[in-house]
Scaffold this motif. Sequence first.
Motif, PDB file in Angstrom:
ATOM      1  N   MET A  38      14.389   1.266 -26.460  1.00  0.00           N
ATOM      2  CA  MET A  38      14.597   2.660 -26.063  1.00  0.00           C
ATOM      3  C   MET A  38      14.190   3.609 -27.181  1.00  0.00           C
ATOM      4  SD  MET A  38      18.154   2.253 -23.862  1.00  0.00           S
ATOM      5  CE  MET A  38      18.750   3.805 -24.376  1.00  0.00           C
ATOM      6  N   LEU A  39      14.504   3.243 -28.419  1.00  0.00           N
ATOM      7  CA  LEU A  39      14.113   4.047 -29.569  1.00  0.00           C
ATOM      8  C   LEU A  39      12.591   4.139 -29.668  1.00  0.00           C
ATOM      9  CD1 LEU A  39      15.144   5.549 -32.106  1.00  0.00           C
ATOM     10  CD2 LEU A  39      14.981   3.376 -33.313  1.00  0.00           C
ATOM     11  N   ALA A  40      11.902   3.037 -29.397  1.00  0.00           N
ATOM     12  CA  ALA A  40      10.443   3.032 -29.435  1.00  0.00           C
ATOM     13  C   ALA A  40       9.857   3.934 -28.353  1.00  0.00           C
ATOM     14  CB  ALA A  40       9.916   1.609 -29.275  1.00  0.00           C
ATOM     15  N   VAL A  41      10.466   3.930 -27.167  1.00  0.00           N
ATOM     16  CA  VAL A  41       9.975   4.791 -26.082  1.00  0.00           C
ATOM     17  C   VAL A  41      10.186   6.257 -26.432  1.00  0.00           C
ATOM     18  CG1 VAL A  41      10.395   5.469 -23.688  1.00  0.00           C
ATOM     19  CG2 VAL A  41      10.247   3.056 -24.287  1.00  0.00           C
ATOM     20  N   VAL A  42      11.373   6.573 -26.927  1.00  0.00           N
ATOM     21  CA  VAL A  42      11.660   7.962 -27.315  1.00  0.00           C
ATOM     22  C   VAL A  42      10.754   8.376 -28.468  1.00  0.00           C
ATOM     23  CG1 VAL A  42      13.415   9.469 -28.335  1.00  0.00           C
ATOM     24  CG2 VAL A  42      14.035   7.931 -26.477  1.00  0.00           C
ATOM     25  N   GLY A  43      10.587   7.513 -29.451  1.00  0.00           N
ATOM     26  CA  GLY A  43       9.736   7.809 -30.595  1.00  0.00           C
ATOM     27  C   GLY A  43       8.291   7.994 -30.197  1.00  0.00           C
ATOM     28  N   GLY A  44       7.846   7.250 -29.192  1.00  0.00           N
ATOM     29  CA  GLY A  44       6.472   7.392 -28.721  1.00  0.00           C
ATOM     30  C   GLY A  44       6.211   8.757 -28.118  1.00  0.00           C
ATOM     31  N   SER A  45       7.218   9.316 -27.485  1.00  0.00           N
ATOM     32  CA  SER A  45       7.030  10.653 -26.910  1.00  0.00           C
ATOM     33  C   SER A  45       7.062  11.740 -27.972  1.00  0.00           C
ATOM     34  CB  SER A  45       8.091  10.917 -25.838  1.00  0.00           C
ATOM     35  OG  SER A  45       9.374  10.911 -26.411  1.00  0.00           O
ATOM     36  N   TYR A  46       7.603  11.428 -29.171  1.00  0.00           N
ATOM     37  CA  TYR A  46       7.608  12.392 -30.271  1.00  0.00           C
ATOM     38  C   TYR A  46       6.484  12.122 -31.279  1.00  0.00           C
ATOM     39  CZ  TYR A  46      12.101  14.138 -28.733  1.00  0.00           C
ATOM     40  OH  TYR A  46      13.108  14.705 -27.998  1.00  0.00           O
ATOM     41  N   HIS A  47       5.617  11.157 -30.958  1.00  0.00           N
ATOM     42  CA  HIS A  47       4.463  10.828 -31.798  1.00  0.00           C
ATOM     43  C   HIS A  47       4.867  10.491 -33.221  1.00  0.00           C
ATOM     44  CE1 HIS A  47       2.055  12.083 -28.446  1.00  0.00           C
ATOM     45  NE2 HIS A  47       2.632  13.265 -28.440  1.00  0.00           N
ATOM     46  N   GLU A  50       2.597   5.680 -37.362  1.00  0.00           N
ATOM     47  CA  GLU A  50       2.248   4.303 -37.047  1.00  0.00           C
ATOM     48  C   GLU A  50       3.118   3.316 -37.827  1.00  0.00           C
ATOM     49  OE1 GLU A  50      -1.638   1.518 -37.582  1.00  0.00           O
ATOM     50  OE2 GLU A  50      -1.981   3.598 -36.993  1.00  0.00           O
ATOM     51  N   ASP A  51       3.512   3.689 -39.033  1.00  0.00           N
ATOM     52  CA  ASP A  51       4.359   2.809 -39.840  1.00  0.00           C
ATOM     53  C   ASP A  51       5.716   2.581 -39.199  1.00  0.00           C
ATOM     54  OD1 ASP A  51       2.381   2.526 -41.752  1.00  0.00           O
ATOM     55  OD2 ASP A  51       3.127   4.200 -42.970  1.00  0.00           O
ATOM     56  N   ILE A  52       6.303   3.631 -38.644  1.00  0.00           N
ATOM     57  CA  ILE A  52       7.609   3.484 -37.983  1.00  0.00           C
ATOM     58  C   ILE A  52       7.474   2.598 -36.749  1.00  0.00           C
ATOM     59  CG2 ILE A  52       9.422   4.711 -36.727  1.00  0.00           C
ATOM     60  CD1 ILE A  52       9.021   7.029 -38.680  1.00  0.00           C
ATOM     61  N   ALA A  53       6.385   2.759 -36.002  1.00  0.00           N
ATOM     62  CA  ALA A  53       6.154   1.920 -34.824  1.00  0.00           C
ATOM     63  C   ALA A  53       6.003   0.458 -35.230  1.00  0.00           C
ATOM     64  CB  ALA A  53       4.923   2.402 -34.071  1.00  0.00           C
ATOM     65  N   GLY A  57       8.419  -2.603 -34.129  1.00  0.00           N
ATOM     66  CA  GLY A  57       7.824  -3.798 -33.528  1.00  0.00           C
ATOM     67  C   GLY A  57       8.213  -5.064 -34.284  1.00  0.00           C
ATOM     68  N   GLY A  58       8.231  -4.969 -35.608  1.00  0.00           N
ATOM     69  CA  GLY A  58       8.643  -6.121 -36.415  1.00  0.00           C
ATOM     70  C   GLY A  58      10.100  -6.488 -36.184  1.00  0.00           C
ATOM     71  N   LEU A  59      10.938  -5.471 -36.093  1.00  0.00           N
ATOM     72  CA  LEU A  59      12.353  -5.729 -35.812  1.00  0.00           C
ATOM     73  C   LEU A  59      12.540  -6.369 -34.439  1.00  0.00           C
ATOM     74  CD1 LEU A  59      14.013  -2.492 -37.237  1.00  0.00           C
ATOM     75  CD2 LEU A  59      14.184  -4.800 -38.169  1.00  0.00           C
ATOM     76  N   LEU A  60      11.809  -5.869 -33.448  1.00  0.00           N
ATOM     77  CA  LEU A  60      11.902  -6.436 -32.101  1.00  0.00           C
ATOM     78  C   LEU A  60      11.427  -7.896 -32.086  1.00  0.00           C
ATOM     79  CD1 LEU A  60      10.699  -3.453 -29.905  1.00  0.00           C
ATOM     80  CD2 LEU A  60      12.938  -4.528 -29.849  1.00  0.00           C
TER      81      LEU A  60
END
Length: 131
Positions: A38-47, A50-53, A57-60
Amino acid sequence: MKNKPIKEHLQKVHQNPKNKKYQLYMEIVLGLIILLAMLAVVGGSYHWSEDIAKIIGGLLTGLALILNYLAFQLTKSYYAGIFDENSPLFIPKVFGVGITINPYNKIGRLIWIGLGIFIFFMLIWMIVSIF
């Protein structure tokens, strides 16, 4: 399969504290996966950067590796004494609806281990890409 009826065995197994521990750990890991997704989806909408993404992804991926191990151990402990290596490849899931891979079957064990190795190498690749 052995002569012991599966329903009787599962009733006894559901009371095993070790199995409840695995179930609790799996629920925690699944909850963390859902929250991070959910955090990744919300973060994707706030652009987000790339490092945070990559970190998310690594945590997932790390949580998926832990979940694979816990699912293997839970399935193995639930069906201990019922199935052996001559049992079918697919067996009923421990909880939920559907089927899962039999950890006592030779091919099933290879599938579980192969999946774990694949997820591990994905995790290593993601860690290397972060740095």
